[in-house]
Design a protein around this motif. Structure first.
Motif, mmCIF file in Angstrom:
data_model
loop_
_atom_site.group_PDB
_atom_site.id
_atom_site.type_symbol
_atom_site.label_atom_id
_atom_site.label_comp_id
_atom_site.label_asym_id
_atom_site.label_seq_id
_atom_site.Cartn_x
_atom_site.Cartn_y
_atom_site.Cartn_z
ATOM 1 N N ASN A 89 2.584 23.434 -1.560
ATOM 2 C CA ASN A 89 1.887 24.679 -1.893
ATOM 3 C C ASN A 89 1.798 25.605 -0.674
ATOM 4 O O ASN A 89 2.033 26.809 -0.777
ATOM 5 N N ALA A 90 1.498 25.023 0.483
ATOM 6 C CA ALA A 90 1.404 25.836 1.705
ATOM 7 C C ALA A 90 2.768 26.470 2.021
ATOM 8 O O ALA A 90 2.845 27.649 2.397
ATOM 9 N N LEU A 91 3.829 25.687 1.863
ATOM 10 C CA LEU A 91 5.164 26.230 2.161
ATOM 11 C C LEU A 91 5.544 27.307 1.143
ATOM 12 O O LEU A 91 6.224 28.272 1.492
ATOM 13 N N ASP A 92 5.105 27.152 -0.098
ATOM 14 C CA ASP A 92 5.383 28.209 -1.088
ATOM 15 C C ASP A 92 4.729 29.527 -0.656
ATOM 16 O O ASP A 92 5.370 30.582 -0.681
ATOM 17 N N TRP A 93 3.466 29.459 -0.225
ATOM 18 C CA TRP A 93 2.804 30.696 0.241
ATOM 19 C C TRP A 93 3.525 31.255 1.475
ATOM 20 O O TRP A 93 3.689 32.466 1.620
ATOM 21 N N ALA A 94 3.960 30.360 2.370
ATOM 22 C CA ALA A 94 4.602 30.821 3.620
ATOM 23 C C ALA A 94 6.003 31.374 3.382
ATOM 24 O O ALA A 94 6.578 32.006 4.261
ATOM 25 N N SER A 95 6.548 31.115 2.204
ATOM 26 C CA SER A 95 7.931 31.543 1.914
ATOM 27 C C SER A 95 7.994 32.943 1.313
ATOM 28 O O SER A 95 9.074 33.449 1.016
ATOM 29 N N ARG A 96 6.837 33.571 1.097
ATOM 30 C CA ARG A 96 6.794 34.908 0.511
ATOM 31 C C ARG A 96 6.061 35.841 1.458
ATOM 32 O O ARG A 96 5.237 35.379 2.233
ATOM 33 N N PRO A 97 6.254 37.150 1.499
ATOM 34 C CA PRO A 97 7.128 37.896 0.597
ATOM 35 C C PRO A 97 8.611 37.697 0.911
ATOM 36 O O PRO A 97 8.979 37.497 2.073
ATOM 37 N N ARG A 98 9.417 37.759 -0.119
ATOM 38 C CA ARG A 98 10.867 37.631 0.050
ATOM 39 C C ARG A 98 11.354 38.677 1.046
ATOM 40 O O ARG A 98 10.954 39.821 0.995
ATOM 41 N N GLY A 99 12.195 38.218 1.959
ATOM 42 C CA GLY A 99 12.755 39.158 2.932
ATOM 43 C C GLY A 99 11.871 39.331 4.156
ATOM 44 O O GLY A 99 12.326 39.837 5.182
ATOM 45 N N ALA A 100 10.597 38.960 4.062
ATOM 46 C CA ALA A 100 9.702 39.077 5.221
ATOM 47 C C ALA A 100 8.795 37.851 5.278
ATOM 48 O O ALA A 100 7.612 37.957 5.650
ATOM 49 N N PRO A 102 6.808 34.773 6.473
ATOM 50 C CA PRO A 102 6.343 34.409 7.819
ATOM 51 C C PRO A 102 7.050 33.175 8.371
ATOM 52 O O PRO A 102 7.163 33.028 9.586
ATOM 53 N N ILE A 103 7.552 32.319 7.506
ATOM 54 C CA ILE A 103 8.162 31.074 7.988
ATOM 55 C C ILE A 103 9.635 31.254 8.351
ATOM 56 O O ILE A 103 10.245 30.356 8.957
ATOM 57 N N ALA A 104 10.193 32.423 8.040
ATOM 58 C CA ALA A 104 11.642 32.622 8.217
ATOM 59 C C ALA A 104 12.072 32.335 9.649
ATOM 60 O O ALA A 104 11.500 32.886 10.597
ATOM 61 N N GLY A 105 13.050 31.487 9.784
ATOM 62 C CA GLY A 105 13.687 31.228 11.073
ATOM 63 C C GLY A 105 12.916 30.317 12.007
ATOM 64 O O GLY A 105 13.387 30.022 13.115
ATOM 65 N N VAL A 130 12.867 21.843 1.030
ATOM 66 C CA VAL A 130 11.932 22.957 0.791
ATOM 67 C C VAL A 130 11.933 23.913 1.986
ATOM 68 O O VAL A 130 12.000 25.137 1.817
ATOM 69 N N LEU A 131 11.889 23.364 3.191
ATOM 70 C CA LEU A 131 11.883 24.210 4.392
ATOM 71 C C LEU A 131 13.152 25.054 4.473
ATOM 72 O O LEU A 131 13.101 26.249 4.814
ATOM 73 N N GLN A 132 14.300 24.432 4.149
ATOM 74 C CA GLN A 132 15.567 25.182 4.183
ATOM 75 C C GLN A 132 15.517 26.338 3.200
ATOM 76 O O GLN A 132 15.845 27.484 3.539
ATOM 77 N N ILE A 133 15.097 26.039 1.980
ATOM 78 C CA ILE A 133 15.115 27.069 0.942
ATOM 79 C C ILE A 133 14.063 28.143 1.240
ATOM 80 O O ILE A 133 14.268 29.329 0.957
ATOM 81 N N ALA A 134 12.964 27.748 1.880
ATOM 82 C CA ALA A 134 11.928 28.722 2.251
ATOM 83 C C ALA A 134 12.381 29.622 3.397
ATOM 84 O O ALA A 134 11.733 30.624 3.693
ATOM 85 N N GLY A 135 13.474 29.249 4.068
ATOM 86 C CA GLY A 135 14.005 30.107 5.129
ATOM 87 C C GLY A 135 13.661 29.660 6.532
ATOM 88 O O GLY A 135 14.001 30.342 7.504
#
Ligand SMILES: Cc1cc2nc3c(=O)[nH]c(=O)nc-3n(C[C@H](O)[C@H](O)[C@H](O)COP(=O)(O)O)c2cc1C
Length: 184
Positions: A89-100, A102-105, A130-135
């Motif tokens: 659930n935490a990673l789902d929240w961290a994976s949005r907003p799409r394109g920005a 917070p977890i990207a990279g 999950v981490l890969q797909i979250a960016g």
């Protein structure tokens, strides 16, 4: 270096909490690190709440915490062959907003402790996916602590020196990844 730990077990006696403490002990003194308390309070991800008008304040605080991290360590138990719902659930929240997101990279390391002999291998594999797909940028290597109820001693130190050496090595890999800017 700012290291954020996302812990998937909520119980105080958690062996994964012990593993998180063992991991933190391998960080250099110069690193700032903490186990986030925010995932336990996040509501279940709901896209209709994820708007500037309706988003819970805790989500903004959690996203800021993730965005400020140079590296993330996910420490999760295995529940029914997968990653804990708290972490997912935490990673789902961290994976949005799409394109920005917070977890990207952000480089990430997955650790897991389980009473079983497999060291929560399925949970580790699920967390990496999950981490890969979250960016995020998870290390391919993970570390699982098997037979976890007998794995830790005083101060949450790992009793098996070989496992502790592997833990030090994967923490070293994570810090290297965090120091190396990702290829554009
Ligand atoms: C709902 C539930 C499902 C579980 N499923 C698995 C599983 O699929 N594989 C496994 O190795 N352990 C499984 N376990 C055992 C947990 O991995 C074990 O309780 C673990 O110690 C929990 O981590 P903690 O000590 O950090 O709380 C399960 C436990 C619960 C409560």
């Amino acid at each position: 270096m700012n290291v954020l730990v996302l812990l998937g077990s909520l119980r105080p006696e958690s062996t994964n909490r012990q593993l998180a403490n063992a991991a933190l002990a391998h960080l250099p003194e110069s690193a700032r690190a903490h186990v986030s308390t925010l995932p336990a309070g996040l509501s279940f991800y709901d896209e209709s709440l994820d708007t500037d008008e309706r988003r819970p304040g805790l989500v903004d605080a959690f996203r800021a915490e993730v965005a400020a991290a140079d590296a993330i360590i996910v420490v999760t138990p295995e529940y029914n062959g997968s990653v804990s719902g708290v972490v997912k659930n935490a990673l789902d929240w961290a994976s949005r907003p799409r394109g920005a997101a917070p977890i990207a990279g952000i480089p990430a390391l997955v650790l897991a402790a389980s009473g079983s002999p497999r060291g929560a291998q399925w949970a580790r594999e699920a967390a990496v996916r999950v981490l890969q797909i979250a960016g995020a940028a998870p290390l391919a290597e993970t570390l699982g602590v098997a037979s976890s109820y007998a794995a830790f001693g005083a101060g949450d130190a790992l009793l098996d020196p070989a496992v502790d050496e592997r833990l030090a090595a994967v923490i070293g890999q994570l810090l290297d990844a965090a120091r190396t800017p990702a290829a554009a």
